[in-house]
Design a protein around this motif. Sequence first.
Motif, PDB file in Angstrom:
ATOM      1  N   SER A 184       2.523  35.137 123.372  1.00 22.95           N
ATOM      2  CA  SER A 184       1.422  35.483 124.278  1.00 22.95           C
ATOM      3  C   SER A 184       0.996  36.942 124.185  1.00 22.95           C
ATOM      4  N   SER A 185       1.300  37.601 123.079  1.00 22.36           N
ATOM      5  CA  SER A 185       0.864  38.985 122.879  1.00 22.36           C
ATOM      6  C   SER A 185       0.447  39.164 121.430  1.00 22.36           C
ATOM      7  N   ILE A 186      -0.373  40.164 121.185  1.00 20.59           N
ATOM      8  CA  ILE A 186      -0.828  40.407 119.815  1.00 20.59           C
ATOM      9  C   ILE A 186       0.342  40.777 118.893  1.00 20.59           C
ATOM     10  N   PRO A 187       1.283  41.642 119.304  1.00 17.71           N
ATOM     11  CA  PRO A 187       2.441  41.908 118.439  1.00 17.71           C
ATOM     12  C   PRO A 187       3.261  40.646 118.173  1.00 17.71           C
ATOM     13  N   GLY A 188       3.419  39.793 119.182  1.00 18.80           N
ATOM     14  CA  GLY A 188       4.170  38.561 118.985  1.00 18.80           C
ATOM     15  C   GLY A 188       3.487  37.631 118.006  1.00 18.80           C
ATOM     16  N   ILE A 189       2.170  37.519 118.106  1.00 22.38           N
ATOM     17  CA  ILE A 189       1.410  36.688 117.172  1.00 22.38           C
ATOM     18  C   ILE A 189       1.465  37.288 115.771  1.00 22.38           C
ATOM     19  N   GLY A 190       1.307  38.601 115.691  1.00 19.24           N
ATOM     20  CA  GLY A 190       1.286  39.275 114.393  1.00 19.24           C
ATOM     21  C   GLY A 190       2.578  39.105 113.608  1.00 19.24           C
ATOM     22  N   ALA A 191       3.713  39.055 114.298  1.00 25.83           N
ATOM     23  CA  ALA A 191       5.001  38.916 113.619  1.00 25.83           C
ATOM     24  C   ALA A 191       5.090  37.597 112.845  1.00 25.83           C
TER      25      ALA A 191
END
Length: 222
Positions: A184-191
């Motif tokens: 639910s966050s851009i860093p989480g998605i990016g990983a």
Amino acid sequence: MINGEDWFTKTMLVNTLSRTQKLRSPMEGTTSGGENLFTAVLNQLLMQQELQSTVQPQINSFVPNIMNEINQYTSNQNMPLNTNEPLRFQTLNADKLNQVLGGKLKGMGEVFVNAGKRFNINPALLTAIAQHETGNGKSRAANEKNNIAGMMGINGLKSYSSIEDSIMDMARNLSKNYLGKGLSSIPGIGAKYAPIGADNDPSGLNNQWVSGVTKFFERLTV
């Protein structure tokens, strides 16, 4: 199944035969072979009429039960669009998106909004990822393959028949495989979306994914 006309005809015949029997009974004291035949036919018709009256309500009651189950199922499929999660769908003006979109993304603001509504994902996130992945619509993948999200297939970058199809596929993928999995966050998605050190990223562009997407996202949500 007995149709309406057959049922009506048999009912009228039963009533007629029944009245005839009542008239004949006082007049004839003995039972003849004809009367035995009459009784057999009458009993057979009465049995069919009773069967029809039993089966018909069962058929009629079956339909509402099925419809109730379907209505309950479809109502359970309706996902709330607006939530407290910033990356789930939020209202965004398509004209605002069109002001910053260029290249192959130009004029696609309404498509991003519609994709967001359909898959319950913030249109700003979809737009930000597309802008970062394509250099705001100017990448080779966008121009040659209509691929605006870096979506990969079996043979490398996917090809789409239109930019609209690519936007919808990106929204579906993000909603199901990222937000739907608790990212639910851009860093989480990016990983997961653009992992650093991935074999298909020899030039290290994935290092800039989180910061680049965040930059575009914040421009659209302030």
